[in-house]
Motif scaffolding. Structure first.
Motif, PDB file in Angstrom:
ATOM      1  N   GLU A 121      11.644  -8.668  12.192  1.00  8.11           N
ATOM      2  CA  GLU A 121      10.199  -8.679  12.412  1.00  8.11           C
ATOM      3  C   GLU A 121       9.661 -10.092  12.593  1.00  8.11           C
ATOM      4  OE1 GLU A 121       7.963  -4.986  10.304  1.00  8.11           O
ATOM      5  OE2 GLU A 121       8.870  -6.420   8.925  1.00  8.11           O
ATOM      6  N   VAL A 122      10.093 -11.014  11.743  1.00 14.44           N
ATOM      7  CA  VAL A 122       9.487 -12.351  11.745  1.00 14.44           C
ATOM      8  C   VAL A 122      10.172 -13.311  12.714  1.00 14.44           C
ATOM      9  CG1 VAL A 122       8.568 -12.127   9.426  1.00 14.44           C
ATOM     10  CG2 VAL A 122      10.833 -13.130   9.741  1.00 14.44           C
ATOM     11  N   LYS A 123      11.450 -13.079  13.018  1.00 11.37           N
ATOM     12  CA  LYS A 123      12.192 -13.980  13.905  1.00 11.37           C
ATOM     13  C   LYS A 123      12.409 -13.404  15.298  1.00 11.37           C
ATOM     14  CE  LYS A 123      12.720 -17.312  10.938  1.00 11.37           C
ATOM     15  NZ  LYS A 123      12.024 -18.601  11.137  1.00 11.37           N
ATOM     16  N   GLY A 124      12.255 -12.092  15.436  1.00  8.49           N
ATOM     17  CA  GLY A 124      12.430 -11.458  16.744  1.00  8.49           C
ATOM     18  C   GLY A 124      13.868 -11.171  17.107  1.00  8.49           C
ATOM     19  N   THR A 125      14.814 -11.630  16.312  1.00  8.43           N
ATOM     20  CA  THR A 125      16.234 -11.413  16.571  1.00  8.43           C
ATOM     21  C   THR A 125      17.013 -11.624  15.285  1.00  8.43           C
ATOM     22  OG1 THR A 125      18.122 -12.072  17.954  1.00  8.43           O
ATOM     23  CG2 THR A 125      16.650 -13.831  17.183  1.00  8.43           C
ATOM     24  N   LEU A 126      18.229 -11.104  15.276  1.00  8.43           N
ATOM     25  CA  LEU A 126      19.171 -11.394  14.200  1.00  8.43           C
ATOM     26  C   LEU A 126      20.300 -12.294  14.694  1.00  8.43           C
ATOM     27  CD1 LEU A 126      19.507  -7.813  12.619  1.00  8.43           C
ATOM     28  CD2 LEU A 126      18.216  -9.749  11.705  1.00  8.43           C
ATOM     29  N   ASP A 127      20.404 -12.424  16.006  1.00  3.67           N
ATOM     30  CA  ASP A 127      21.507 -13.165  16.604  1.00  3.67           C
ATOM     31  C   ASP A 127      21.422 -14.646  16.263  1.00  3.67           C
ATOM     32  OD1 ASP A 127      22.401 -10.830  17.777  1.00  3.67           O
ATOM     33  OD2 ASP A 127      21.315 -11.177  19.656  1.00  3.67           O
ATOM     34  N   GLY A 128      22.429 -15.136  15.593  1.00  4.97           N
ATOM     35  CA  GLY A 128      22.545 -16.561  15.354  1.00  4.97           C
ATOM     36  C   GLY A 128      21.528 -17.166  14.419  1.00  4.97           C
ATOM     37  N   VAL A 129      20.748 -16.347  13.720  1.00  7.75           N
ATOM     38  CA  VAL A 129      19.726 -16.876  12.818  1.00  7.75           C
ATOM     39  C   VAL A 129      20.413 -17.510  11.606  1.00  7.75           C
ATOM     40  CG1 VAL A 129      17.766 -16.319  11.341  1.00  7.75           C
ATOM     41  CG2 VAL A 129      17.992 -15.213  13.577  1.00  7.75           C
ATOM     42  N   LYS A 130      20.211 -18.801  11.423  1.00  9.99           N
ATOM     43  CA  LYS A 130      20.888 -19.527  10.352  1.00  9.99           C
ATOM     44  C   LYS A 130      20.321 -19.106   9.000  1.00  9.99           C
ATOM     45  CE  LYS A 130      22.280 -24.108   8.781  1.00  9.99           C
ATOM     46  NZ  LYS A 130      22.197 -25.575   8.994  1.00  9.99           N
ATOM     47  N   THR A 131      21.180 -18.499   8.190  1.00 10.54           N
ATOM     48  CA  THR A 131      20.764 -17.869   6.939  1.00 10.54           C
ATOM     49  C   THR A 131      21.475 -18.529   5.764  1.00 10.54           C
ATOM     50  OG1 THR A 131      20.441 -15.790   8.142  1.00 10.54           O
ATOM     51  CG2 THR A 131      20.600 -15.648   5.739  1.00 10.54           C
ATOM     52  N   VAL A 132      20.761 -18.652   4.658  1.00 12.30           N
ATOM     53  CA  VAL A 132      21.346 -19.256   3.467  1.00 12.30           C
ATOM     54  C   VAL A 132      21.070 -18.381   2.259  1.00 12.30           C
ATOM     55  CG1 VAL A 132      19.320 -20.693   2.977  1.00 12.30           C
ATOM     56  CG2 VAL A 132      21.524 -21.389   2.092  1.00 12.30           C
ATOM     57  N   SER A 186      28.829 -10.712   9.027  1.00 10.39           N
ATOM     58  CA  SER A 186      30.004 -10.418   9.850  1.00 10.39           C
ATOM     59  C   SER A 186      29.714  -9.328  10.875  1.00 10.39           C
ATOM     60  CB  SER A 186      31.180 -10.001   8.962  1.00 10.39           C
ATOM     61  OG  SER A 186      30.975  -8.725   8.386  1.00 10.39           O
ATOM     62  N   VAL A 187      28.873  -8.350  10.504  1.00 11.74           N
ATOM     63  CA  VAL A 187      28.563  -7.247  11.416  1.00 11.74           C
ATOM     64  C   VAL A 187      27.606  -7.697  12.519  1.00 11.74           C
ATOM     65  CG1 VAL A 187      27.467  -4.978  11.611  1.00 11.74           C
ATOM     66  CG2 VAL A 187      28.977  -5.472   9.672  1.00 11.74           C
ATOM     67  N   PHE A 188      26.545  -8.442  12.145  1.00  9.79           N
ATOM     68  CA  PHE A 188      25.495  -8.783  13.112  1.00  9.79           C
ATOM     69  C   PHE A 188      25.722 -10.121  13.812  1.00  9.79           C
ATOM     70  CE2 PHE A 188      23.248  -5.507  10.746  1.00  9.79           C
ATOM     71  CZ  PHE A 188      22.589  -4.830  11.756  1.00  9.79           C
ATOM     72  N   GLY A 189      26.582 -10.953  13.277  1.00  9.13           N
ATOM     73  CA  GLY A 189      26.900 -12.192  13.962  1.00  9.13           C
ATOM     74  C   GLY A 189      25.868 -13.280  13.786  1.00  9.13           C
ATOM     75  N   PHE A 190      25.615 -13.667  12.550  1.00 12.15           N
ATOM     76  CA  PHE A 190      24.783 -14.839  12.298  1.00 12.15           C
ATOM     77  C   PHE A 190      25.487 -15.717  11.269  1.00 12.15           C
ATOM     78  CE2 PHE A 190      23.046 -11.343   9.676  1.00 12.15           C
ATOM     79  CZ  PHE A 190      23.136 -11.872   8.402  1.00 12.15           C
ATOM     80  N   LYS A 225      37.545 -10.502   4.269  1.00 13.53           N
ATOM     81  CA  LYS A 225      37.435  -9.441   5.279  1.00 13.53           C
ATOM     82  C   LYS A 225      36.304  -9.745   6.260  1.00 13.53           C
ATOM     83  CE  LYS A 225      37.117  -4.403   5.669  1.00 13.53           C
ATOM     84  NZ  LYS A 225      36.992  -3.122   4.902  1.00 13.53           N
ATOM     85  N   ALA A 226      35.191 -10.238   5.739  1.00  7.59           N
ATOM     86  CA  ALA A 226      34.049 -10.558   6.601  1.00  7.59           C
ATOM     87  C   ALA A 226      34.387 -11.713   7.538  1.00  7.59           C
ATOM     88  CB  ALA A 226      32.827 -10.895   5.752  1.00  7.59           C
ATOM     89  N   ARG A 227      35.063 -12.711   7.039  1.00  7.14           N
ATOM     90  CA  ARG A 227      35.448 -13.847   7.886  1.00  7.14           C
ATOM     91  C   ARG A 227      36.396 -13.407   8.999  1.00  7.14           C
ATOM     92  NH1 ARG A 227      36.269 -18.359   3.054  1.00  7.14           N
ATOM     93  NH2 ARG A 227      34.192 -19.342   3.252  1.00  7.14           N
ATOM     94  N   ALA A 228      37.283 -12.467   8.691  1.00  4.95           N
ATOM     95  CA  ALA A 228      38.214 -11.969   9.707  1.00  4.95           C
ATOM     96  C   ALA A 228      37.488 -11.164  10.779  1.00  4.95           C
ATOM     97  CB  ALA A 228      39.293 -11.113   9.043  1.00  4.95           C
ATOM     98  N   ARG A 229      36.436 -10.490  10.388  1.00  2.00           N
ATOM     99  CA  ARG A 229      35.690  -9.654  11.335  1.00  2.00           C
ATOM    100  C   ARG A 229      34.650 -10.441  12.119  1.00  2.00           C
ATOM    101  NH1 ARG A 229      32.360  -4.087   9.741  1.00  2.00           N
ATOM    102  NH2 ARG A 229      31.464  -3.698  11.802  1.00  2.00           N
ATOM    103  N   GLY A 230      34.016 -11.406  11.488  1.00  2.88           N
ATOM    104  CA  GLY A 230      32.886 -12.109  12.089  1.00  2.88           C
ATOM    105  C   GLY A 230      33.300 -13.153  13.108  1.00  2.88           C
ATOM    106  N   THR A 231      32.318 -13.639  13.839  1.00  4.46           N
ATOM    107  CA  THR A 231      32.549 -14.643  14.874  1.00  4.46           C
ATOM    108  C   THR A 231      31.882 -15.977  14.557  1.00  4.46           C
ATOM    109  OG1 THR A 231      30.615 -13.827  16.098  1.00  4.46           O
ATOM    110  CG2 THR A 231      32.762 -12.900  16.689  1.00  4.46           C
TER     111      THR A 231
END
Length: 308
Positions: free
Chosen positions: A143-154, A171-175, A194-200
């Motif tokens: 809602e607030v960023k308009g995308t989940l792609d590549g959003v730097k999250t901490v 890992s699922v959404f790719g950020f 497992k997440a590191r193996a799946r994610g990009t």
């Protein structure tokens, strides 16, 4: 199709995004005064071994909002607290209700219920995962960023069930996700691997919150001692003190960063009053979105789950 929601890592990006999109549509309908009745005549059982405010009310409100009915049972009101085998509880409740929403301690509880239930089992929180909460958080980010792609999250603080579900989400959404945790309080190693193996994109663990937050667009914090860890509260306050999200630390993030907290918050511990009530906080939007995502989850699994 997976008939149960036990962990985010069990699903594709497309399936999870469809849940978020449906929640956004239900939210828009509610604001226009429209009421969907897609679950009219359906009943769910909330089976809670852990206390709750937001999770219980948001599931109940979401189900009632779709025309359905809710039965709430705490552990002391059910045979779970008296030692009845989980497989018996699962098979009996499956004859009475259309879905079982469980808030408990061990992940093994929801897994065994799912193994024997013939209706969907929804994980509303275990000590290992909190998938429904993180779905509502992702909805808020969208809602607030308009995308989940590549959003730097901490993530700053304890590597708890929320951290584990954020790792799966990354890992699922790719950020990219960076977690700042004190030594000895890292998230689950198997989930991370497992997440590191799946994610990009990178999922990193650091010790310094200032390093983690630099340039972050989404900043997540949570209580330092979760339910069941109350005896460790004082010890954890000392260990986690440098992980408090205050204005000085937040200033190192992206200037348009948003602050998230799944609540309840201990003001003056993991987050200051100034930050929690500040203009970058989306915490109460995040809390509202639990109701909409829970409605979308119930609708999806109840209407489609039996055909899986």
């Amino acid at each position: 199709m997976n008939n149960h929601l036990l962990a985010l890592g069990d699903f594709s990006r497309e399936t999870l995004r469809s849940l978020i999109d449906r929640a956004l549509a239900l939210k828009a309908d509610r604001k226009r005064g429209l009421r969907n009745q897609t679950l009219a005549g359906r009943t769910i059982c909330l089976l809670f071994e852990k206390p709750s405010t937001r999770t219980r009310v948001s599931f109940e409100s979401g189900m009632y909002g779709l025309g359905g009915q809710v039965i709430f049972m705490s552990a002391k009101e059910s045979q779970l607290g008296r030692g009845e085998p989980l497989k018996d509880t699962a098979r009996v409740l499956s004859r009475y209700v259309d879905a079982i929403v469980v808030r408990t301690f061990g992940q093994n509880v929801v897994e065994e219920l799912a193994r024997y239930a013939t209706v969907p089992v929804i994980n509303a929180l275990t000590d290992l995962y909190h998938p429904c909460q993180v779905l509502s958080d992702l909805m808020t980010v969208l809602e607030v960023k308009g995308t989940l792609d590549g959003v730097k999250t901490v993530w700053i603080g304890d590597g708890n069930n929320m951290a584990n579900s954020w790792i799966e989400a990354a890992s699922v959404f790719g950020f990219p996700l960076t977690l700042a945790c004190p030594a000895g309080f890292d998230p689950n190693e198997a989930i991370l691997a497992k997440a590191r193996a799946r994610g990009t994109l990178p999922i990193s663990i650091v010790r310094d919150p200032a390093e983690a937050i630099r340039g972050a667009e989404v900043v997540n914090v949570d209580v330092w001692a979760s339910m069941g860890q109350e005896a460790e509260q004082e010890q954890r306050i000392g260990l986690f003190r440098q992980y408090q999200l205050d204005a000085a630390l937040l200033a190192k993030a992206d200037r348009n960063a948003v602050v998230m907290h799944c609540l309840p918050a201990h003001r003056g511990e993991e987050v200051t009053e100034e930050v929690l009530e500040g203009p970058q906080s989306v915490i109460f939007d995040q809390a509202e979105n639990k109701m909409h995502i829970h409605a979308a989850i119930l609708e999806h699994f109840i209407l489609k789950g039996r055909a899986a």
